[in-house]
Scaffold this motif. Structure first.
Motif: not given
Length: 266
Positions: A17-19, A25-27, A256-266
Motif C-alpha cells: 500500500x501507499x506509504x 489515516x484512511x478513517x 496527496x497521502x504523503x502530505x496528509x500523513x506529514x500533517x498528522x500529529x506524531x
C-alpha cells in the motif's frame, strides 16, 4: 439523508500500500471529507490500541468480531433496521482514500444510478486477453455509457468492490443476492455486481476461472423478480483503493497521502 457505515479491522491480507495510508489515516481522511454526521464506525476484530485511536477522533465505535463478509452483512442489517427506504447509505471499507469533492459527487451519482462508486478501477483498462482480471474488458475498455453531473463524469460499469453507495430501498430488494455472495469470509464482489447489473454470462464461459459464475449467472438470468441495476463509476476516480497495484488513474495519490500523513500529529 446520507449515512456512512465504515468498517475497520486489524485483520486482513497483506498488500503493498501507499506509504502513510494507514487504516487510521484512511478513517481520518474520510472524516475530513464526509464529516461525522450520519457516520457509524464498526470496529471488527480490532485491538485496544486501534479502538483507542478511533475514540480519540470523537467516535464511539460499534465493536464486532465477524470477519470480512460477516461484518458486511452486519452493516447491511444495521442499515435496514435503522434507516428509511428513502435514505442513502455509503458502505465503506478501511482501505480507501477520498478526495474533497467525494461527498457532493456521491450524492449526485445517487440521482443517476442504483449503485455508485467513487473508485475508478485501473484493471478496467486492461484487456482480459492481456492478463487483466475482468473478462468483460476488451480492447482495454468495457462497454459503457457516460453521464455528466455537476461535479464529474460517470461511466456505467459492470462491477466494483464492497465500497459503494446505494439507497435503502435498493439494498433491501437486493439483499438476497448479496447474501449469496458473502457466504465465504472474503466477499465475491465481482460476481455479486455481475448479477445485480445483469451482465451477459457468456464472457464468463470463455474464462475457465469464472465457469462457476457462468452457471450461477444463467440461474439469475431468468429470475424475473430480480431488477437490473445500474452501477456508475466516477471519472476520474474521486477515491482509490490504497493498494499500489490498483490505484485510480490520473491522480498522484502518493503525494496527496504523503502530505496528509506529514500533517498528522506524531
Amino acid at each position: 439523508m446520507l449515512y456512512n457505515l465504515y468498517r475497520i479491522s486489524d485483520a486482513g491480507r497483506e498488500k503493498e500500500k501507499i506509504t502513510g495510508a494507514t487504516k487510521i489515516n484512511c478513517l481520518k481522511n474520510f472524516i475530513s471529507v464526509f464529516g461525522t454526521e450520519g457516520l457509524f464506525v464498526f470496529a471488527d476484530n480490532c485491538s485496544e490500541g486501534t479502538i483507542k485511536q478511533i475514540k480519540e477522533l470523537g467516535i464511539e465505535p460499534v465493536l464486532i468480531n465477524l470477519g470480512n463478509a460477516g461484518s458486511f452483512r452486519h452493516i447491511v442489517d444495521f442499515a435496514l433496521a435503522k434507516f428509511n427506504d428513502n435514505d442513502q447509505v455509503y458502505l465503506v471499507e478501511d482501505d480507501y482514500w477520498h478526495l474533497p469533492a467525494s461527498k457532493q459527487a456521491l450524492l449526485e451519482g445517487l440521482e443517476i444510478a442504483d449503485y455508485v462508486t467513487l473508485y475508478d478501477h485501473s484493471d478496467k483498462y486492461v484487456s482480459f486477453s492481456k492478463k487483466g482480471g475482468n473478462p468483460y474488458v476488451t480492447n482495454n475498455s468495457e462497454k459503457s455509457r457516460v453521464f455528466l453531473s455537476h461535479t464529474c463524469h460517470w461511466k456505467i460499469s459492470n462491477s466494483t468492490s464492497m465500497t459503494f453507495a446505494t439507497r435503502l430501498s435498493v439494498l433491501k430488494a437486493d439483499k438476497e443476492v448479496m447474501w449469496r455472495f458473502t457466504q465465504q469470509n472474503i466477499p465475491e464482489d465481482f460476481g455479486m455486481f455481475l448479477i445485480l447489473t445483469r451482465q451477459s454470462p457468456f464472457p464468463l464461459y470463455k474464462a475457465k476461472v469464472f465457469r462457476h459464475l457462468f452457471k450461477l449467472s444463467l440461474k439469475y438470468l431468468f429470475n424475473a423478480t430480480l431488477k437490473k441495476r445500474v452501477l456508475i463509476t466516477a471519472l476520474p476516480g474521486l477515491s482509490t483503493h490504497i493498494e499500489n497495484a490498483y490505484l485510480s488513474p490520473h491522480t498522484d495519490w502518493e503525494i496527496i497521502i504523503q502530505k496528509f500523513d506529514e500533517n498528522q500529529p506524531k
